[in-house]
Scaffold this active site. Sequence first.
Site, short mmCIF file in Angstrom:
data_model
loop_
_atom_site.label_atom_id
_atom_site.label_comp_id
_atom_site.label_asym_id
_atom_site.label_seq_id
_atom_site.Cartn_x
_atom_site.Cartn_y
_atom_site.Cartn_z
CD GLU A 153 26.71 -9.21 33.28
OE1 GLU A 153 25.64 -9.23 33.84
OE2 GLU A 153 27.39 -10.01 32.80
CB CYS A 176 22.76 -11.94 34.49
SG CYS A 176 24.00 -11.68 33.08
C1 UN1 Z 1 25.14 -13.77 31.61
O1 UN1 Z 1 24.10 -14.35 32.05
O2 UN1 Z 1 25.93 -13.27 32.66
O3 UN1 Z 1 22.93 -12.80 26.08
C2 UN1 Z 1 25.62 -13.17 30.09
C3 UN1 Z 1 23.07 -13.78 26.69
C4 UN1 Z 1 24.39 -14.39 26.61
C5 UN1 Z 1 25.14 -13.76 27.79
C6 UN1 Z 1 24.60 -13.65 29.19
N1 UN1 Z 1 24.90 -14.11 25.40
O4 UN1 Z 1 22.03 -14.51 27.36
#
Ligand code: UN1
Length: 505
Positions: free
Chosen positions: A240, A274
């Site tokens: 990821e 992310c």
């Molecule tokens: C991440 O930034 O690795 O959808 C995950 C979202 C969060 C998860 C982000 N529930 O922004």
Amino acid sequence: MDVARGATLTIPDPARLDEVVAEASLADAATFAEACRRAKEAQPAWASVPAPIRGRAIQHLGRLVEENAEALARLMTREIGKPIRESLGEVQEVVDTCTFFLGEGRRLYGQTVPSEMSDKQLFTFRAPVGACAIVTAGNFPVAVPSWYIVPALLCGNTVVWKPAEYTPATAEAFAQLILHAGFPIGSFQLVLADGPQTFEGIERALDAGTLDKVGFTGSSEIGRRIGELCGRHLQSPCLELGGKNPLVVMPDADLDLAVEGALFSGFGTAGQRCTSLGTAIVHRDIHDDFLGRFTKAVTDAPIGDPTRDVLYGPMISARFRDRFEGWLELIRPHHTISGSSTVGRISSSNPRNGFVGDPDAGLYEHPVIVDGVTEDDELYRTETFGPIVGVASFDTFDEAIELANGHGYGLSSSIYTRDPLHAFRFRERVSAGMVSVNNSTSGAEAHLPFGGNGRSGNGSRQSGIWVLDQFTRWQAMNWDYSGRLQKAQMDTADVAADLGFRLAD
Ligand code: UN1
């Protein structure tokens, strides 16, 4: 930051740098590899526990996290400066993940499949993969780890978890909750190490045959190296990676809603998700209107002390702050910036209107909207983990799609429109693994597939039933009770058809 083997780290509160949250010492590659060996040894016994009972441990974990939600969220806010409301939301994401997977312990379905021969039955079973190394980032120090750890354990695997070096306190607290949930010794271990030692530890464990699966959340660059390493051992890791998530605003969009979405996904968690918004891609007819409203929303937003009600708090750590300040150099003379009185660090000599708390005490950065971004800009194709959002314009839908995909990432995406045709066409043509319609690029729910394509990952998906394919392997079984050897394809019966038959004209 390069940390020597066995070094000790001091982690300050990024909102109050003179307060120490944790001191932690780092393990070396040998320790990591030894943890994998133990995980491998412990795995068959854990796998032999019936899945519904493994689900019970997940249920206990969910309960423990829920009962300790406030304390865990407060610690997270102290360690990485995430606003308390978001920290509580993140803890809830762990609870949701447990709630989903405790039930999966009673499903974990295989299939019964008809055979081409009589007196024979076919079946499929999900078999655990083995010992798993889970390496996670610190921006979501409990939710993202739970997306791996919870299904991995539920499926009968054992886990070595390597959290980010800069979140040792939150990681230790989460590990304590896991260890109190009833998982047997050796089924879950926490190893804190730096990147190079972890990589070497993974390499050693793969060579020794004591590691069967790697899960990694982090940069595309390291993801590529992990992918290469695992590939040499015929393994496919669950990756990821980064994102440069587009938010397309069509001329028929509800602009206030689009601005609200851009504000939350661009600047929530100080842009350190992310799924954070990378570039708002706005139709030329509404560009000025959108930019005006977006600028006002960002300028008015409260930034500061993460224990209070703010849009965002400090950067996660000095390392994140330094990297972010480097990316600010990608702003070029043809760009127009807005959103704050200036750029860079917020301090009493470089102040931000309406700042909540003492800016000199922590690692705070001014928010920046960068207008005039084009496909030729480095800013357009660089993941900039921090409070910066680009704005680009388009005339045709094709141009919007090209801008949405052209950087090569493909994690999350969003379109604001009132026209279902635009929404479905966007869904079809955007390269991202996740698509929002009239919603921001952030805010994934714990039971929908999460993951990306291109520079964002190797196609693996986390969450919901989809992650089961990461932590189990399908095993096919056939059982012939005819008392004879019935050879597949050769001893099958057939039906007689008259294939020369034609209807009269
Ligand atoms: C991440 O930034 O690795 O959808 C995950 C979202 C969060 C998860 C982000 N529930 O922004």
